[in-house]
Design a protein around this motif. Structure first.
Motif, short mmCIF file in Angstrom:
data_model
loop_
_atom_site.label_atom_id
_atom_site.label_comp_id
_atom_site.label_asym_id
_atom_site.label_seq_id
_atom_site.Cartn_x
_atom_site.Cartn_y
_atom_site.Cartn_z
N CYS A 275 36.91 23.80 -44.14
CA CYS A 275 36.97 25.14 -44.73
C CYS A 275 38.26 25.86 -44.34
O CYS A 275 39.00 25.42 -43.47
CB CYS A 275 35.76 25.97 -44.28
N TRP A 290 23.86 36.96 -41.73
CA TRP A 290 24.75 36.04 -42.42
C TRP A 290 24.40 36.01 -43.90
O TRP A 290 23.27 36.27 -44.30
CB TRP A 290 24.62 34.63 -41.86
N GLY A 294 24.50 30.40 -44.72
CA GLY A 294 25.15 30.32 -43.43
C GLY A 294 24.66 29.11 -42.66
O GLY A 294 23.50 28.74 -42.76
N GLN A 295 25.51 28.51 -41.89
CA GLN A 295 25.21 27.18 -41.36
C GLN A 295 24.57 27.15 -39.99
O GLN A 295 24.47 26.09 -39.39
CB GLN A 295 26.49 26.35 -41.36
N ILE A 301 33.07 23.62 -33.71
CA ILE A 301 34.22 23.90 -34.57
C ILE A 301 35.44 23.16 -34.04
O ILE A 301 35.68 23.13 -32.82
CB ILE A 301 34.53 25.40 -34.61
N ARG A 318 31.31 33.04 -38.28
CA ARG A 318 30.44 33.22 -39.45
C ARG A 318 31.06 32.51 -40.63
O ARG A 318 32.25 32.64 -40.92
CB ARG A 318 30.28 34.71 -39.76
N TYR A 319 30.20 31.74 -41.32
CA TYR A 319 30.66 31.00 -42.50
C TYR A 319 30.20 31.72 -43.76
O TYR A 319 29.03 32.10 -43.89
CB TYR A 319 30.08 29.58 -42.47
N PRO A 321 29.82 30.81 -47.41
CA PRO A 321 29.84 29.63 -48.27
C PRO A 321 30.41 29.90 -49.66
O PRO A 321 31.04 29.01 -50.24
CB PRO A 321 28.37 29.21 -48.34
N ASN A 324 33.94 29.54 -49.07
CA ASN A 324 34.30 28.42 -48.19
C ASN A 324 35.24 28.91 -47.08
O ASN A 324 36.30 28.34 -46.82
CB ASN A 324 34.96 27.28 -48.96
N LEU A 326 35.55 30.43 -43.04
CA LEU A 326 34.98 30.58 -41.70
C LEU A 326 35.69 31.73 -41.01
O LEU A 326 36.90 31.68 -40.78
CB LEU A 326 35.15 29.29 -40.90
N ASP A 348 26.80 22.34 -37.76
CA ASP A 348 25.75 23.15 -37.16
C ASP A 348 25.05 22.35 -36.07
O ASP A 348 24.57 21.24 -36.32
CB ASP A 348 24.77 23.56 -38.28
#
Length: 374
Positions: A275, A290, A294-295, A301, A318-319, A321, A324, A326, A348
């Motif tokens: 991402c 989220w 959210g993953q 990471i 925080r993702y 989606p 795409n 992060l 995750d």
């Protein structure tokens, strides 16, 4: 906790890990010259431009950034069996049948082979006893798959892991004790040290070339074939969750199982997400705030580098989606060498499974290259 490539300054810690891990942990031995060569090879591998897997070995260390102590280590061999043969026993059955006498018997045998030549191997996973804490083992195990997902051209399509077999409190292997009594007059500690330092020529010279009939072995030797050391069971459980399976190949010294998986079938490889990065002043990590998709609460990471590879676990990210994207706080971004609009990869650590597939760097696009390298 930060994962990074090994450096020469880590030699004393690696030597201590070699002592703490004990007999049977053949990928690290208490030999300074050997460890020096291993670190040098790893540093050269990280610094090399690679288009297909070859004689590269990648060794990572887990560091406590507050004390700079080395908590553990983990590694990947890009293509095993090239510099020296990689031997296994294959567990199978033979059938003795006489139609005239109406007699049939199935017997279990072990056959020596080099089945996994050219495969990639995950190895050298050890978390030091004094540093065993929540998520540390997961990070050591799964960071390898983040690196492989980010750089699939460096690895083979089949990935294996040789699991440590059963040995007693004094470091003796029942499996090897039976073999040494009948074929090779070397004790287990000597054998593991020789194999660990690359001196395995005795296998072709002294080990039996014909099938070993399992029922002729001592009962305690038979009992440990395909079994893992008690301290290795958590690592095996994690690999089985990732999709690794035992298909009958065992170590010729302690009888421990070798497990395998296709690179693209490994859960963390296929489910990790490549991402874009947005560096922010702060992130609210609460799961209920989220966006949908959210993953998870705790993420592993990594950046997208090779020589400057860094990885960690965090809840402070925080993702998003739909974009795409992060979001990473400034302090974490600095630690991992991430910048705005740069690339990262994450997985995750808190959910059993995610259906999300890689976005920025899809593994499926690498299939042609991977198959060509086998």
């Amino acid at each position: 906790m930060i994962i990074r490539p090994v450096a020469m300054t880590d030699l004393p810690a690696l030597q201590q890990i070699a002592v703490e891990s004990g007999p049977g942990f053949t990928s690290l031995v208490d030999d300074l010259d050997f460890l020096t060569r291993k670190v040098q090879r790893s540093m050269a591998s990280f610094g090399r431009t690679v288009h297909s897997p070859g004689d590269e070995g990648y060794l990572f260390v887990l560091e406590d950034p507050e004390t700079s102590e080395i908590m553990g280590t983990t590694g990947i061999e890009a293509s095993v069996g090239l510099r020296r043969p990689l031997y296994h026993y294959h567990r199978s059955q033979v059938v003795h049948h006489s139609p005239d006498l109406n007699l049939l018997r199935r017997l279990e045998v072990l056959n020596m082979c080099n089945h996994y030549t050219g495969c990639s191997e995950i190895c050298t996973l050890f978390l030091r006893p004094g540093f065993r804490r929540a998520q540390a083992g997961k990070l050591l195990s799964r960071v390898r798959f983040l690196f492989m997902a980010q750089h699939p051209q460096r690895f083979a399509n089949t990935v294996i892991a040789e699991m440590r077999g059963v040995s007693d409190e004094s470091g003796q292997s029942p499996f090897w004790n039976w073999l040494s009594e009948h074929f090779v007059d070397l004790d287990f500690d000597t054998v593991t040290r020789m194999v660990g330092t690359g001196d395995n020529g005795f296998i072709a010279d002294l080990m039996p070339r014909h099938p070993l009939y399992v029922h002729l072995m001592a009962k305690n030797a038979r009992a440990v074939i395909g079994q893992v050391h008690e301290e290795t069971r958590p690592a095996l459980n994690m690999l089985e969750t990732e999709g690794f399976r035992h298909t009958g190949y065992v170590d010729p010294f302690d009888g421990g199982p070798t497990v395998e998986a296709r690179l693209t079938d490994i859960r963390t490889v296929s489910a990790s997400i490549g991402c874009r990065v947005q560096v922010v002043d702060g992130v609210e990590p609460a799961l209920d705030k989220w966006h949908t998709g959210g993953q998870g609460r705790i993420l592993a990471i990594s950046n997208s580098g090779v020589e400057n590879f860094r990885a960690t676990i965090t809840a402070a990210a925080r993702y998003l989606p739909s974009r795409n994207l992060l979001q990473v706080p400034v302090t974490l971004a600095n630690t991992l060498g991430l910048s705005n609009h740069g690339q990262a990869r994450f997985t995750d650590l808190t959910t059993a499974r995610t259906d999300r597939r890689p976005v920025a760097i899809p593994i499926c696009q690498q299939q042609e290259a991977l198959h060509a390298h086998r």
